[in-house]
Every structure is written in structure tokens, then in C-alpha cells.
Enzyme design. Structure first.
Site, PDB file in Angstrom:
ATOM      1  N   THR A 112      29.627 -47.105  17.806  1.00 44.72           N
ATOM      2  CA  THR A 112      29.685 -46.262  19.011  1.00 44.72           C
ATOM      3  C   THR A 112      30.959 -46.594  19.775  1.00 44.72           C
ATOM      4  O   THR A 112      31.212 -47.752  20.101  1.00 44.72           O
ATOM      5  CB  THR A 112      28.453 -46.525  19.894  1.00 44.72           C
ATOM      6  OG1 THR A 112      27.306 -46.251  19.110  1.00 44.72           O
ATOM      7  CG2 THR A 112      28.462 -45.650  21.121  1.00 44.72           C
ATOM      8  N   GLU A 141      25.556 -42.945  14.902  1.00 45.56           N
ATOM      9  CA  GLU A 141      24.208 -43.209  14.399  1.00 45.56           C
ATOM     10  C   GLU A 141      23.215 -43.105  15.563  1.00 45.56           C
ATOM     11  O   GLU A 141      23.445 -43.685  16.614  1.00 45.56           O
ATOM     12  CB  GLU A 141      24.180 -44.616  13.791  1.00 45.56           C
ATOM     13  CG  GLU A 141      22.889 -44.966  13.138  1.00 45.56           C
ATOM     14  CD  GLU A 141      22.443 -43.882  12.183  1.00 45.56           C
ATOM     15  OE1 GLU A 141      23.124 -43.646  11.184  1.00 45.56           O
ATOM     16  OE2 GLU A 141      21.397 -43.247  12.445  1.00 45.56           O
ATOM     17  N   GLU A 145      15.683 -48.853  16.845  1.00 47.74           N
ATOM     18  CA  GLU A 145      15.114 -50.006  16.155  1.00 47.74           C
ATOM     19  C   GLU A 145      13.595 -49.861  16.060  1.00 47.74           C
ATOM     20  O   GLU A 145      12.963 -49.304  16.960  1.00 47.74           O
ATOM     21  CB  GLU A 145      15.468 -51.290  16.902  1.00 47.74           C
ATOM     22  CG  GLU A 145      16.931 -51.617  16.755  1.00 47.74           C
ATOM     23  CD  GLU A 145      17.265 -52.977  17.346  1.00 47.74           C
ATOM     24  OE1 GLU A 145      16.410 -53.878  17.310  1.00 47.74           O
ATOM     25  OE2 GLU A 145      18.385 -53.120  17.849  1.00 47.74           O
ATOM     26  N   LYS A 196      27.450 -39.204  21.368  1.00 42.65           N
ATOM     27  CA  LYS A 196      26.667 -40.434  21.197  1.00 42.65           C
ATOM     28  C   LYS A 196      26.457 -41.120  22.558  1.00 42.65           C
ATOM     29  O   LYS A 196      25.337 -41.514  22.908  1.00 42.65           O
ATOM     30  CB  LYS A 196      27.400 -41.353  20.219  1.00 42.65           C
ATOM     31  CG  LYS A 196      26.861 -42.746  20.117  1.00 42.65           C
ATOM     32  CD  LYS A 196      25.502 -42.812  19.457  1.00 42.65           C
ATOM     33  CE  LYS A 196      24.929 -44.199  19.621  1.00 42.65           C
ATOM     34  NZ  LYS A 196      23.792 -44.481  18.816  1.00 42.65           N
ATOM     35  N   LEU A 197      27.536 -41.243  23.324  1.00 46.46           N
ATOM     36  CA  LEU A 197      27.401 -41.874  24.643  1.00 46.46           C
ATOM     37  C   LEU A 197      26.477 -41.043  25.530  1.00 46.46           C
ATOM     38  O   LEU A 197      25.652 -41.574  26.277  1.00 46.46           O
ATOM     39  CB  LEU A 197      28.772 -41.991  25.330  1.00 46.46           C
ATOM     40  CG  LEU A 197      29.778 -42.972  24.717  1.00 46.46           C
ATOM     41  CD1 LEU A 197      31.049 -43.023  25.542  1.00 46.46           C
ATOM     42  CD2 LEU A 197      29.177 -44.373  24.630  1.00 46.46           C
ATOM     43  N   ALA A 199      24.035 -38.971  24.608  1.00 48.71           N
ATOM     44  CA  ALA A 199      22.628 -39.055  24.180  1.00 48.71           C
ATOM     45  C   ALA A 199      21.995 -40.321  24.747  1.00 48.71           C
ATOM     46  O   ALA A 199      20.902 -40.285  25.326  1.00 48.71           O
ATOM     47  CB  ALA A 199      22.538 -39.044  22.656  1.00 48.71           C
ATOM     48  N   ALA A 244       6.808 -45.665  31.854  1.00 47.22           N
ATOM     49  CA  ALA A 244       7.323 -46.607  32.854  1.00 47.22           C
ATOM     50  C   ALA A 244       7.251 -48.018  32.282  1.00 47.22           C
ATOM     51  O   ALA A 244       6.369 -48.348  31.497  1.00 47.22           O
ATOM     52  CB  ALA A 244       6.491 -46.509  34.112  1.00 47.22           C
ATOM     53  N   CYS A 252      22.104 -51.014  23.116  1.00 48.81           N
ATOM     54  CA  CYS A 252      22.914 -49.798  23.299  1.00 48.81           C
ATOM     55  C   CYS A 252      22.961 -49.237  24.710  1.00 48.81           C
ATOM     56  O   CYS A 252      24.040 -48.929  25.217  1.00 48.81           O
ATOM     57  CB  CYS A 252      22.392 -48.698  22.393  1.00 48.81           C
ATOM     58  SG  CYS A 252      22.641 -49.082  20.669  1.00 48.81           S
ATOM     59  N   GLN A 254      22.555 -50.002  28.032  1.00 44.59           N
ATOM     60  CA  GLN A 254      23.388 -50.500  29.131  1.00 44.59           C
ATOM     61  C   GLN A 254      24.868 -50.499  28.741  1.00 44.59           C
ATOM     62  O   GLN A 254      25.729 -50.052  29.497  1.00 44.59           O
ATOM     63  CB  GLN A 254      22.931 -51.899  29.524  1.00 44.59           C
ATOM     64  CG  GLN A 254      23.872 -52.512  30.546  1.00 44.59           C
ATOM     65  CD  GLN A 254      23.197 -53.591  31.354  1.00 44.59           C
ATOM     66  OE1 GLN A 254      22.024 -53.502  31.700  1.00 44.59           O
ATOM     67  NE2 GLN A 254      23.938 -54.619  31.670  1.00 44.59           N
ATOM     68  N   PHE A 314      12.936 -56.742  23.250  1.00 43.70           N
ATOM     69  CA  PHE A 314      13.203 -55.623  24.175  1.00 43.70           C
ATOM     70  C   PHE A 314      12.261 -54.455  23.969  1.00 43.70           C
ATOM     71  O   PHE A 314      12.107 -53.602  24.825  1.00 43.70           O
ATOM     72  CB  PHE A 314      14.675 -55.192  24.107  1.00 43.70           C
ATOM     73  CG  PHE A 314      15.015 -54.238  22.984  1.00 43.70           C
ATOM     74  CD1 PHE A 314      15.255 -54.716  21.706  1.00 43.70           C
ATOM     75  CD2 PHE A 314      15.124 -52.880  23.215  1.00 43.70           C
ATOM     76  CE1 PHE A 314      15.581 -53.838  20.673  1.00 43.70           C
ATOM     77  CE2 PHE A 314      15.447 -52.001  22.196  1.00 43.70           C
ATOM     78  CZ  PHE A 314      15.675 -52.475  20.922  1.00 43.70           C
TER      79      PHE A 314
HETATM   80  C1  UDX Z   1      18.369 -46.477  21.399  1.00 43.87           C
HETATM   81  C2  UDX Z   1      18.349 -44.966  21.143  1.00 43.87           C
HETATM   82  O1  UDX Z   1      16.996 -44.496  21.214  1.00 43.87           O
HETATM   83  C3  UDX Z   1      18.945 -44.666  19.780  1.00 43.87           C
HETATM   84  O2  UDX Z   1      19.012 -43.254  19.562  1.00 43.87           O
HETATM   85  C4  UDX Z   1      20.349 -45.249  19.710  1.00 43.87           C
HETATM   86  O3  UDX Z   1      20.918 -45.006  18.435  1.00 43.87           O
HETATM   87  C5  UDX Z   1      20.316 -46.732  20.014  1.00 43.87           C
HETATM   88  O4  UDX Z   1      19.687 -46.970  21.275  1.00 43.87           O
HETATM   89  P1  UDX Z   1      16.857 -48.557  20.697  1.00 43.87           P
HETATM   90  O5  UDX Z   1      17.697 -49.344  21.658  1.00 43.87           O
HETATM   91  O6  UDX Z   1      16.592 -49.111  19.349  1.00 43.87           O
HETATM   92  O7  UDX Z   1      17.509 -47.108  20.464  1.00 43.87           O
HETATM   93  O8  UDX Z   1      15.421 -48.361  21.379  1.00 43.87           O
HETATM   94  P2  UDX Z   1      14.669 -47.263  22.272  1.00 43.87           P
HETATM   95  O9  UDX Z   1      13.395 -46.915  21.612  1.00 43.87           O
HETATM   96  O10 UDX Z   1      15.542 -46.140  22.634  1.00 43.87           O
HETATM   97  O11 UDX Z   1      14.281 -48.124  23.573  1.00 43.87           O
HETATM   98  C6  UDX Z   1      15.264 -48.671  24.447  1.00 43.87           C
HETATM   99  C7  UDX Z   1      14.601 -49.369  25.615  1.00 43.87           C
HETATM  100  O12 UDX Z   1      14.003 -48.423  26.496  1.00 43.87           O
HETATM  101  C8  UDX Z   1      13.489 -50.347  25.218  1.00 43.87           C
HETATM  102  O13 UDX Z   1      13.606 -51.514  26.014  1.00 43.87           O
HETATM  103  C9  UDX Z   1      12.229 -49.598  25.547  1.00 43.87           C
HETATM  104  O14 UDX Z   1      11.148 -50.456  25.845  1.00 43.87           O
HETATM  105  C10 UDX Z   1      12.662 -48.801  26.763  1.00 43.87           C
HETATM  106  N1  UDX Z   1      11.863 -47.575  26.968  1.00 43.87           N
HETATM  107  C11 UDX Z   1      11.940 -46.554  26.059  1.00 43.87           C
HETATM  108  C12 UDX Z   1      11.049 -47.465  28.074  1.00 43.87           C
HETATM  109  O15 UDX Z   1      10.988 -48.375  28.911  1.00 43.87           O
HETATM  110  N2  UDX Z   1      10.317 -46.321  28.251  1.00 43.87           N
HETATM  111  C13 UDX Z   1      10.365 -45.278  27.377  1.00 43.87           C
HETATM  112  O16 UDX Z   1       9.679 -44.266  27.610  1.00 43.87           O
HETATM  113  C14 UDX Z   1      11.201 -45.406  26.235  1.00 43.87           C
END
Ligand code: UDX
Length: 455
Positions: A112, A141, A145, A196-197, A199, A244, A252, A254, A314
Site C-alpha cells: 500500500t 490487496e 486477516e 486502497k487508501l 477503502a 462498536a 493498516c 491507522q 487486534f
Molecule cells: C483491513 C481491511 O479490512 C482490509 O481490506 C485491508 O486490506 C487491510 O486492513 P484487517 O486490518 O485485517 O483488514 O482487519 P479488519 O477486519 O478490517 O478489522 C480492523 C479493525 O477494526 C480490528 O481491530 C477490528 O476489531 C475493528 N473493527 C472492525 C471494529 O471494531 N468494528 C467493526 O465493525 C469492524
């Protein structure tokens, strides 16, 4: 790359890295990362058309398509520290490709990146007079996770940005082996990089928006899960990413938002930068609010009280702790002198301690003696939830692991002090059941007083 190798047995995929230890792990039975289903995919293709090695120069010479997939962490020094992406590794890759390539190569940005990085990559590639020619594509991508394998097998879309029709066509033909053509979107280079940024910024913004409303719910007696259900059934809003929590984490969100903020600033768009920065500001507030509420609820002091911490990753399923909200909640509780007993089903002790030490260290690398002492002496690691809760004044649920739902809560309650505080940072547990057992449960976006009084 493992998925490409699995889906295209006739295409040799050679993954190279400078780190021998990491490559050895990819060649062993103990892969260096845990991701459900990944091991099966790697095992199917490894030794057939998927190889891992440190032979970087050879791989560059042999390849037709080269994916740059190195990390782009937030800069911790110099101009843009704390916000801009550190492009050192991208540049080193581009230089190594330029030095070793012959013939024609398609270079794909998988990492990214800030918008217009491809420009810099192109310039570096053409700076060596080796006679090689290059096309640069952006192919970000979007996998998350924990669901990576399914996200790769059935993506909502694949995005390919570039200038050369032929290069785009070549990369499309790889993905087209298993993804319908209408789901492969093609754009210009910069749109792809920025998508990507964008999204990630939109997804994180949804989490911050629902978390902002959770604070208002707690103040007014509304219930955040009911509000999320009500707004999520509006098809224009949709139900996903409205859970919540104690705040988003992961490698990713932050990083990418801070990068976006830096870009907007760079282009003189102060208002746009401020707007997106608020997503991170709200996230920091949510983490801080949770730990402050714990202290306030526990009679304004947690000093020398044992708090059982359930979950440190996380999110559930991966063992990744990068930017996990749990790190900051634990750090703040430690600084209030609480004794933390942490259990996470997958995160090892060493990783937990490293994260806490890093969170206590400032940007200049300074760690106070007091903080070091607290991490060394006031943190213990438990083998399970029962040990973490034993003799504790409170439990804080910080990751939504499924196994936490099936714990024997009667047994846990019996082993704790009274009142037995339960702070559910993921709204994972059933309020009525916990009330009946005798816990004083506090959840995100649910007002404690209103929960317990029908009026
Ligand atoms: C994210 C993006 O979803 C993905 O498309 C990108 O490629 C990489 O970053 P990821 O960081 O693996 O993926 O996890 P994600 O499921 O998006 O969750 C990120 C954080 O948000 C987690 O800490 C999760 O607990 C939190 N979250 C997510 C919430 O607190 N509430 C939600 O409704 C969804």
C-alpha cells in the site's frame, strides 16, 4: 502469491526475501504467520510451482512479473514522522530490480503506497542503463486477516491500475483463472493507488462513527447494537463494519489514514486532512475512554488491583497484535498501577511484553524506568481465562475470541472479588446471563444505570 500458485499450477511463483530465517520458516511446517487455511494452500503448491528462497537477484532475472510486497510502515523519524509512509524498502526493491533486470518486466506494486509512488518507482527503474524495459502496475490487496484465504478466492473485486494496456492484460489473465472478468477493475495508476487508501479510510471511518455514537448511547440510554441494527438495515448504509468496540487496530487502518492525512497536507488540502485525521482522533479517544471508565467504575482506583485481560490480538483469529487497541488499554491501566494478568489464546508472552514496552516508549526511543518496571513487574501471563480471572477485581474483554463465550462464568465469578466487574470491550457476552450470575457488567454503547433499571 501462494494463492496465485495454487490457482495457476502452470505459473512458477518464486517468493524471495532477504531474511533467511523467514524463508526457512516458509519452507518448514511452522509458517511464520498464522492464517486459517493458509497452511493447506502453501502445502498444495510448495515444491510444485511455489518456491521460497533468498535468491533475489536470480528471481528478478527469471521473472516476467515482479510483485513488490514489502512493508511501508509509518515513518518514525525526519520529515513526516508519525504520518508519512516510509518508502525506504520500496526504493531498495526498485533499485535492486533495476540493477538485475534484463529484457522486459512488469513491476507490480502490491504494497500500500501513497499516490504517485509509481512515478518514483518508474524513475528509479529507468535510471540504470541496463537496457531492460519496464511497465509499472498498481495492484493493491484488499484481504483482511482471519479471512484472507476466502478474500483471495472470492474477492469483491481485484483492482489493477496502469498505463500499458498489454501489461494490464497480462496481469488480468493471471487473476482471470479464478475470478470473473467483471470483478477485475482496471483504472489509471493513481486511481488504483488512491483507492486502497480510500477503502481503508472509509472502513475505519465507519468504526469510528459507530464508536462515537457508542459514547452518546452510554450517556443517553440508547443501545449501540440496536442503533447499529436499525441503521444497518438501510440498504444505503449496510450492516457491515458497524460493530462498536474499544477501537480499531491492525497494521493498516491507522497507518493508511495517517498517510492519507500527510498526502492531503502535502497538496495543501488542510480541511480534507483534518477531516480524515478525526477518524484516528476518535479511535484514540475510544481506547482512552474505555480504560478511564474502568478506573472510574472501580471506585476511582485500580492501583494494586488485579485485572484479568482476556484477549490481546487486534481481532479474533490472527495472532497479530500490531496497533491492537488492547495494547493501549493495558498501557493506560498499568500507568494507573493495576496488576494485569493477560490471556490470549494465540499471542505469545514475548510478543505481549514487546508491544507493551513499545507502547510505553516515546517517539525519541525513551522508556522511563517506571514504565519498564511496570511492564516487567505488573504484567503476568495466564494460560487460560480462569487463571487470568482468579482473585481478580475485574475482567476486561479486549478481543472477541469465540472461546470466551463458552467459559464457565459461574466458576469465574466464584474466583473473583466482589463486586465482580466485567468490562466487555467487544460486546461479546450476554448481559442478562452475566447479570444473573452476579457480575457487574459494563459494555460498549450501553448505559450502565439504564441497563439495570427498567425506567
Ligand atoms: C483491513 C481491511 O479490512 C482490509 O481490506 C485491508 O486490506 C487491510 O486492513 P484487517 O486490518 O485485517 O483488514 O482487519 P479488519 O477486519 O478490517 O478489522 C480492523 C479493525 O477494526 C480490528 O481491530 C477490528 O476489531 C475493528 N473493527 C472492525 C471494529 O471494531 N468494528 C467493526 O465493525 C469492524
Amino acid at each position: 502469491m501462494a494463492m496465485i500458485a495454487k490457482q495457476c499450477p502452470d505459473i512458477p511463483v518464486h517468493v524471495v526475501d532477504l531474511n533467511q530465517e523467514r524463508i526457512d520458516a516458509w519452507n518448514s511446517d511452522q509458517l511464520p504467520i498464522y492464517e486459517p487455511g493458509l497452511e493447506e494452500v502453501v502445502k498444495e503448491a510448495r515444491g510444485r510451482n511455489l518456491t521460497f528462497s533468498t535468491r533475489v537477484d536470480d528471481a528478478i532475472q527469471e521473472a516476467d512479473i515482479i510483485f513488490i510486497s514489502v512493508n511501508t510502515p509509518t515513518k518514525t523519524f525526519g520529515i513526516g514522522a508519525g504520518r508519512a509512509a516510509n518508502l525506504e524498502f520500496i526504493e531498495k526493491c526498485a533499485r535492486q530490480i533495476a540493477k538485475n533486470a534484463t529484457g522486459h518486466k512488469i513491476v507490480v506494486e502490491k504494497s500500500t503506497l501513497p499516490v504517485r509512488t509509481a512515478e518514483a518507482v518508474k524513475r528509479i527503474l529507468s535510471s540504470e542503463c541496463s537496457g531492460a524495459t519496464f511497465d509499472v502496475l498498481s495492484n493493491p490487496e484488499f484481504l483482511a486477516e482471519g479471512t484472507a484465504i476466502d478474500d483471495l478466492l472470492n474477492p469483491d473485486r481485484v483492482l489493477i491500475g496502469g498505463e500499458s494496456e498489454a501489461a494490464i492484460e497480462t496481469l488480468c489473465s493471471v487473476y482471470a483463472r479464478w475470478i470473473p472478468l467483471e470483478q477485475i477493475l482496471t483504472t489509471n495508476l493513481w486511481s488504483s493507488e488512491l483507492s486502497k487508501l480510500t477503502a481503508n479510510a472509509f472502513l475505519a471511518q465507519r468504526v469510528s462513527s459507530i464508536n462515537a455514537m457508542s459514547a452518546l448511547c452510554e450517556a443517553t440510554g440508547a443501545d449501540i447494537d440496536e442503533v447499529a441494527r436499525a441503521i444497518g438495515s438501510d440498504s444505503r448504509i449496510g450492516p457491515k463494519f458497524l460493530k462498536a468496540s474499544i477501537g480499531f487496530g491492525g497494521s493498516c487502518f491507522q497507518k493508511d489514514i495517517l498517510n492519507l492525512v500527510y498526502l492531503c497536507d502535502h497538496f495543501g488540502l488542510r480541511e480534507v486532512a483534518n477531516y480524515w485525521e478525526q477518524v484516528v482522533v476518535m479511535n484514540d479517544y475510544q481506547k482512552r475512554r474505555f480504560s478511564e471508565d474502568i478506573v472510574k467504575t472501580m471506585f476511582n482506583t485500580v492501583s494494586d488491583k488485579k485485572i484479568g485481560i482476556w484477549g490481546f490480538a487486534f481481532k479474533k483469529d490472527p495472532n497479530d497484535t500490531r496497533e491492537s487497541a488492547a495494547i493501549y488499554v493495558c498501557r493506560d491501566l498499568l500507568r494507573e498501577r493495576a496488576r494485569l494478568c493477560i490471556h490470549d489464546p494465540r499471542v505469545p508472552e514475548k510478543q505481549i511484553r514487546q508491544e507493551l514496552m513499545a507502547a510505553c516508549t516515546d517517539m525519541s526511543g525513551n522508556l522511563t524506568e517506571k514504565d519498564r518496571w511496570l511492564v516487567e513487574n505488573n504484567v503476568s501471563i495466564a494460560k487460560d481465562c480462569y487463571e487470568a480471572a482468579d482473585d481478580a477485581h475485574a475482567i476486561a474483554v479486549l478481543t472477541e475470541w469465540d472461546e470466551f463465550k463458552t467459559i464457565d462464568f459461574e466458576k469465574v465469578h466464584l474466583s473473583m472479588h466482589r463486586p465482580s466487574f466485567l468490562f466487555d470491550g467487544r460486546n461479546l457476552l450476554d448481559q442478562t446471563t452475566m447479570d444473573a450470575i452476579g457480575f457487574e457488567m459494563h459494555a460498549i454503547g450501553k448505559s450502565f444505570n439504564r441497563q439495570n433499571s427498567p425506567n
